[in-house]
Design an enzyme around this catalytic site. Structure first.
Site, PDB file in Angstrom:
ATOM      1  N   ILE A 134       0.863  -1.181   0.000  1.00 52.86           N
ATOM      2  CA  ILE A 134       0.000   0.000   0.000  1.00 52.86           C
ATOM      3  C   ILE A 134       0.902   1.235   0.000  1.00 52.86           C
ATOM      4  O   ILE A 134       1.824   1.348   0.810  1.00 52.86           O
ATOM      5  CB  ILE A 134      -0.994   0.018   1.182  1.00 52.86           C
ATOM      6  N   THR A 137       2.838   6.832   2.003  1.00 55.20           N
ATOM      7  CA  THR A 137       3.800   7.862   2.369  1.00 55.20           C
ATOM      8  C   THR A 137       4.463   8.497   1.150  1.00 55.20           C
ATOM      9  O   THR A 137       4.848   7.805   0.215  1.00 55.20           O
ATOM     10  CB  THR A 137       4.876   7.257   3.287  1.00 55.20           C
ATOM     11  N   GLY A 140       7.344  14.353   0.749  1.00 55.26           N
ATOM     12  CA  GLY A 140       7.070  15.616   1.413  1.00 55.26           C
ATOM     13  C   GLY A 140       5.937  15.581   2.411  1.00 55.26           C
ATOM     14  O   GLY A 140       5.708  16.558   3.122  1.00 55.26           O
ATOM     15  N   ALA A 141       5.217  14.448   2.488  1.00 52.03           N
ATOM     16  CA  ALA A 141       4.019  14.401   3.326  1.00 52.03           C
ATOM     17  C   ALA A 141       4.184  13.527   4.561  1.00 52.03           C
ATOM     18  O   ALA A 141       3.490  13.724   5.557  1.00 52.03           O
ATOM     19  CB  ALA A 141       2.826  13.899   2.514  1.00 52.03           C
ATOM     20  N   GLU A 255      -4.673  -2.257  11.728  1.00 47.98           N
ATOM     21  CA  GLU A 255      -3.293  -1.960  11.347  1.00 47.98           C
ATOM     22  C   GLU A 255      -2.440  -1.631  12.570  1.00 47.98           C
ATOM     23  O   GLU A 255      -1.271  -2.029  12.665  1.00 47.98           O
ATOM     24  CB  GLU A 255      -3.281  -0.815  10.331  1.00 47.98           C
ATOM     25  N   ARG A 281      26.096 -18.375  30.206  1.00 47.37           N
ATOM     26  CA  ARG A 281      27.231 -17.456  30.265  1.00 47.37           C
ATOM     27  C   ARG A 281      27.732 -17.297  31.704  1.00 47.37           C
ATOM     28  O   ARG A 281      26.932 -17.115  32.635  1.00 47.37           O
ATOM     29  CB  ARG A 281      26.801 -16.088  29.711  1.00 47.37           C
ATOM     30  N   GLY A 352      25.785  -8.447  27.606  1.00 50.34           N
ATOM     31  CA  GLY A 352      27.081  -7.789  27.681  1.00 50.34           C
ATOM     32  C   GLY A 352      27.600  -7.456  26.288  1.00 50.34           C
ATOM     33  O   GLY A 352      26.821  -7.203  25.362  1.00 50.34           O
ATOM     34  N   GLY A 353      28.904  -7.480  26.118  1.00 50.27           N
ATOM     35  CA  GLY A 353      29.509  -7.131  24.836  1.00 50.27           C
ATOM     36  C   GLY A 353      29.060  -8.034  23.704  1.00 50.27           C
ATOM     37  O   GLY A 353      29.008  -7.606  22.540  1.00 50.27           O
TER      38      GLY A 353
END
Length: 375
Positions: A134, A137, A140-141, A255, A281, A352-353
């Protein structure tokens, strides 16, 4: 993840998940796990799920589950669509744009299309021969639908359409696009109409680039251009021009609820995967889950996930019964997408990392989740 994260976490089971809805969830989960997940890195790299996968989903009965059987669908309700979208989120193949195809594009044709239109388009949407999008968008709007500039001018038994759209989900693959256009710009919102475009059969239609996004890489999101594109006037949705804005507003509850579907599914997957991770871990000589702080944090997240699931289940039950109002649907969209961002962020922190490494699913979820608060 091989099983339903909501069940693993012991979250409340929906009252609307009757046996056939549960069976559909299991089938969708198996399909996504076996057919889509093994190729998902490829789809992310190519920035789209291939057409073959759409056709396979159609053959498996995962397209247009809520459309009537007489039009090629499965005769279900939004509960069935929810089961499919949840399976997508629980498996972690969130970029497969079935939700928009099933729960947004097809319902416009069912609710506003003529009998001829329904018989022409819905069966092919159900098989995957047609992939739906669909086009709302515009550059500019943004989300200001009253500011749409795309213009459709009647010329005999055709509309001549000029304009452009952006951020169009399924935009590279879609060959059935519902275009939000102005048939009478002087009337503002009352001059808006929805016109269906079969892109394989028209001149003047052009796809722009497949847009480079932060997340949801496997979902093609595109610019579309209409340059004197000619479409039969019989492709207008509704009996007369100027009904587009009303049609769009009438479909908003479902939606918005659908955004909540994706949110609760990712919340549950993120939490289940994180619990597994912190059990394995180790840091400072013991499993991360044995730290009190970890237990406090997981208790907080599971509490919020439970509240989210209960709220979501209630919204779906009300929607299936025809009683979900736009305000409550908006609450679900806002709160669940906000919670999704929070839970995924906290789960990444508990990794963590390693949570920042792309090889861990939580990293992809972190990227994919962000757009939910923009929709």
């Amino acid at each position: 993840m091989a099983t339903n994260p909501a069940e693993v976490l012991g979250l409340p089971k929906p009252t609307w998940a009757a046996d056939e809805v549960g069976m559909l969830y299991d089938m969708a989960h198996r399909f996504m796990s076996e057919e889509i997940a093994p190729r998902y890195d490829e789809f992310e790299k190519n920035e789209m799920v291939d057409r073959e996968s759409w056709l396979k989903a159609g053959s498996a009965g995962l397209l247009c589950a809520s459309m009537p059987e007489e039009y090629g669908g499965s005769g279900g309700t939004f509960a069935h669509e929810s089961a499919i979208i949840e399976a997508i989120g629980h498996v972690g193949v969130d970029g497969f744009g079935i939700g928009l195809h099933n729960s947004i594009v097809a319902p416009y044709i069912l609710h506003y299309g003529s009998e001829e239109q329904k018989k022409k388009w819905l069966p092919k949407l159900a098989t995957g021969e047609l992939i739906g999008a669909i086009a709302m968008t515009e550059p500019g709007a943004g989300s200001d639908l009253q500011g749409v500039k795309t213009r459709a001018e009647k010329d005999g038994n055709q509309y001549r359409i000029n304009g452009s759209k952006t951020f169009i989900t399924n935009g590279q693959l879609a060959n059935l696009v519902i275009v939000v256009t102005k048939t009478d710009p002087a009337k503002g919102a009352k001059g808006t109409s929805l016109i269906v475009v079969e892109t394989d059969e028209v001149d003047g239609f052009e796809r722009g680039r497949n847009l480079d996004k932060i997340g949801l890489k496997a979902n093609d999101t595109s610019e579309l251009f209409f340059n004197d594109m000619r479409v039969p006037t019989s492709n207008l949705l509704g009996h007369e021009e100027g009904q587009g804005f009303i049609q769009l507003m009438q479909q908003l509850p479902q939606e918005r609820l659908q955004i909540g579907t994706g949110a609760i599914a990712m919340i549950e997957r993120a939490l289940a995967l994180t619990i597994d991770y912190v059990k394995e871990r180790k840091a400072f000589g013991k499993a991360i889950i044995d730290f009190q702080n970890t237990q406090f944090k997981l208790a907080e997240l599971k509490t919020e996930a439970t509240i989210g699931r209960v709220f979501y289940n209630d919204c779906v039950a009300r929607h299936v019964d025809g009683g979900l109002d736009p305000v409550t649907a908006s609450m679900a969209k806002y709160w669940l997408s906000d919670l999704q961002g929070k839970v995924v962020d906290e789960c990444l922190q508990l990794h963590g990392g390693y949570g920042y490494m792309n090889e861990y699913p939580i990293a992809r979820m972190y990227r994919d989740a962000r757009v939910q608060r923009i929709y």
